[in-house]
Design a protein around this motif. Structure first.
Motif, PDB file in Angstrom:
ATOM      1  N   GLY A 133       0.692  -1.201  -0.120  1.00 60.37           N
ATOM      2  CA  GLY A 133      -0.007   0.031   0.012  1.00 60.37           C
ATOM      3  C   GLY A 133       0.826   1.285   0.079  1.00 60.37           C
ATOM      4  N   ALA A 134       0.255   2.271  -0.392  1.00 63.38           N
ATOM      5  CA  ALA A 134       0.944   3.485  -0.513  1.00 63.38           C
ATOM      6  C   ALA A 134       1.347   4.342   0.827  1.00 63.38           C
ATOM      7  CB  ALA A 134       0.057   4.481  -1.238  1.00 63.38           C
ATOM      8  N   TRP A 135       0.627   3.790   1.793  1.00 63.10           N
ATOM      9  CA  TRP A 135       0.911   4.240   3.379  1.00 63.10           C
ATOM     10  C   TRP A 135       2.040   3.447   3.913  1.00 63.10           C
ATOM     11  CZ3 TRP A 135      -3.024   5.478   0.458  1.00 63.10           C
ATOM     12  CH2 TRP A 135      -3.770   6.686   0.765  1.00 63.10           C
ATOM     13  N   SER A 136       2.690   2.361   3.204  1.00 66.25           N
ATOM     14  CA  SER A 136       3.786   1.466   4.058  1.00 66.25           C
ATOM     15  C   SER A 136       4.826   2.382   4.196  1.00 66.25           C
ATOM     16  CB  SER A 136       4.036   0.541   3.126  1.00 66.25           C
ATOM     17  OG  SER A 136       2.663  -0.435   2.803  1.00 66.25           O
ATOM     18  N   TYR A 137       5.737   1.768   5.222  1.00 64.47           N
ATOM     19  CA  TYR A 137       6.917   2.552   5.429  1.00 64.47           C
ATOM     20  C   TYR A 137       8.101   1.895   4.804  1.00 64.47           C
ATOM     21  CZ  TYR A 137       4.349   5.477   8.731  1.00 64.47           C
ATOM     22  OH  TYR A 137       3.503   6.457   9.255  1.00 64.47           O
ATOM     23  N   ASN A 157      12.559  10.097  -3.242  1.00 64.83           N
ATOM     24  CA  ASN A 157      11.153  10.565  -3.336  1.00 64.83           C
ATOM     25  C   ASN A 157      10.289   9.371  -3.638  1.00 64.83           C
ATOM     26  OD1 ASN A 157      11.930  12.971  -2.130  1.00 64.83           O
ATOM     27  ND2 ASN A 157      12.580  13.594  -4.109  1.00 64.83           N
ATOM     28  N   CYS A 158      10.687   8.254  -3.548  1.00 68.75           N
ATOM     29  CA  CYS A 158       9.933   7.063  -3.915  1.00 68.75           C
ATOM     30  C   CYS A 158       8.867   6.515  -3.011  1.00 68.75           C
ATOM     31  CB  CYS A 158      10.603   5.900  -4.554  1.00 68.75           C
ATOM     32  SG  CYS A 158      11.619   6.411  -5.913  1.00 68.75           S
ATOM     33  N   ASN A 159       7.630   6.166  -3.418  1.00 69.42           N
ATOM     34  CA  ASN A 159       6.430   5.479  -2.638  1.00 69.42           C
ATOM     35  C   ASN A 159       6.733   4.099  -2.555  1.00 69.42           C
ATOM     36  OD1 ASN A 159       3.896   4.177  -2.470  1.00 69.42           O
ATOM     37  ND2 ASN A 159       3.916   6.043  -1.006  1.00 69.42           N
ATOM     38  N   PRO A 160       6.766   3.121  -1.388  1.00 65.55           N
ATOM     39  CA  PRO A 160       6.939   1.921  -1.426  1.00 65.55           C
ATOM     40  C   PRO A 160       6.170   0.925  -2.375  1.00 65.55           C
ATOM     41  CG  PRO A 160       6.987   2.911   0.668  1.00 65.55           C
ATOM     42  CD  PRO A 160       6.372   4.026  -0.210  1.00 65.55           C
ATOM     43  N   SER A 161       4.869   1.546  -2.963  1.00 65.08           N
ATOM     44  CA  SER A 161       4.164   0.797  -3.637  1.00 65.08           C
ATOM     45  C   SER A 161       4.763   0.616  -5.020  1.00 65.08           C
ATOM     46  CB  SER A 161       2.697   1.388  -3.637  1.00 65.08           C
ATOM     47  OG  SER A 161       1.712   0.590  -4.265  1.00 65.08           O
ATOM     48  N   PHE A 162       5.736  -0.165  -5.084  1.00 69.49           N
ATOM     49  CA  PHE A 162       6.337  -0.401  -6.442  1.00 69.49           C
ATOM     50  C   PHE A 162       6.176  -1.860  -6.945  1.00 69.49           C
ATOM     51  CE2 PHE A 162       9.848  -1.670  -3.734  1.00 69.49           C
ATOM     52  CZ  PHE A 162      10.537  -2.767  -4.168  1.00 69.49           C
ATOM     53  N   VAL A 163       6.274  -2.018  -8.184  1.00 66.79           N
ATOM     54  CA  VAL A 163       6.140  -3.501  -8.753  1.00 66.79           C
ATOM     55  C   VAL A 163       7.284  -3.772  -9.750  1.00 66.79           C
ATOM     56  CG1 VAL A 163       3.607  -3.767  -8.339  1.00 66.79           C
ATOM     57  CG2 VAL A 163       4.630  -2.718 -10.422  1.00 66.79           C
ATOM     58  N   TRP A 164       7.806  -5.084  -9.647  1.00 67.31           N
ATOM     59  CA  TRP A 164       8.722  -5.614 -10.801  1.00 67.31           C
ATOM     60  C   TRP A 164       7.924  -5.884 -12.055  1.00 67.31           C
ATOM     61  CZ3 TRP A 164      13.816  -5.864 -10.895  1.00 67.31           C
ATOM     62  CH2 TRP A 164      14.722  -5.768  -9.668  1.00 67.31           C
ATOM     63  N   SER A 165       8.737  -5.751 -13.113  1.00 69.66           N
ATOM     64  CA  SER A 165       7.949  -6.489 -14.335  1.00 69.66           C
ATOM     65  C   SER A 165       8.029  -7.910 -14.227  1.00 69.66           C
ATOM     66  CB  SER A 165       8.758  -5.750 -15.666  1.00 69.66           C
ATOM     67  OG  SER A 165       9.858  -6.040 -15.754  1.00 69.66           O
ATOM     68  N   ASN A 183      13.614   4.053   4.825  1.00 69.03           N
ATOM     69  CA  ASN A 183      13.648   5.230   5.350  1.00 69.03           C
ATOM     70  C   ASN A 183      12.282   6.201   4.828  1.00 69.03           C
ATOM     71  OD1 ASN A 183      15.807   4.642   6.797  1.00 69.03           O
ATOM     72  ND2 ASN A 183      17.011   5.276   4.960  1.00 69.03           N
ATOM     73  N   ALA A 184      11.231   5.359   4.547  1.00 67.85           N
ATOM     74  CA  ALA A 184      10.062   6.246   4.306  1.00 67.85           C
ATOM     75  C   ALA A 184       9.198   6.965   5.292  1.00 67.85           C
ATOM     76  CB  ALA A 184       9.002   5.107   3.266  1.00 67.85           C
ATOM     77  N   ASN A 185       8.932   8.035   5.184  1.00 66.50           N
ATOM     78  CA  ASN A 185       8.142   8.997   6.267  1.00 66.50           C
ATOM     79  C   ASN A 185       6.905   9.682   5.413  1.00 66.50           C
ATOM     80  OD1 ASN A 185       9.878   8.918   8.563  1.00 66.50           O
ATOM     81  ND2 ASN A 185      11.164   9.683   7.112  1.00 66.50           N
TER      82      ASN A 185
END
Length: 130
Positions: free
Chosen positions: A4-8, A49-57, A25-27
């Motif tokens: 999710g986009a609210w993950s740390y 400046n990345c959000n933890p909601s990433f995906v691999w191809s 180190n997400a805040n």
């Protein structure tokens, strides 16, 4: 698997088992807001400046990651792992929550809490240009 986009933080191994990508180190970007951190690839590539909601191809060649802009919108960055080159998708988003990256198509939800919109972006042309 998606985060999710609210993950740390998040860490995923590429589908082929060779690479690792992590957002650390997400805040929160504001109180109660989604998070922003540092994407680190096992190749040594670092992206801020990345959000933890990433995906691999599904072919393990690319990572799609939401990147926060100064106006608190997001751009979708597509990173080619083997050479650490990246490109942004042209459209801006509110809050991305990515779920898959299969056959050149990234899927997810823009703004999962307020007026959510499902999307599928065919990135075949973009990934071929990186």
């Amino acid at each position: 698997m998606s985060v999710g986009a609210w993950s740390y933080e998040s860490t995923f191994i590429s589908p082929n088992g060779i690479w690792t990508a992590s957002v650390v180190n997400a805040n929160e970007i504001a109180m109660g807001a989604p998070t922003s951190g540092t994407l680190k690839l096992s190749t040594g590539f670092v992206f801020e400046n990345c959000n933890p909601s990433f995906v691999w191809s599904d072919d393990s060649r690319f990572v799609a990651v939401p990147v926060w802009q100064s106006n608190r919108s997001q751009k979708l960055a597509i990173i080619k792992v083997e050479n650490s080159k990246f490109i942004y998708y042209k459209k801006s988003f509110r809050v991305l929550e990515l779920s898959s990256f299969i056959g050149g198509v990234v899927s997810g939800i823009d703004s999962p809490i307020y007026k959510p919109e499902k999307f599928e972006l065919n990135l075949s042309e973009i990934i071929n240009s990186i």
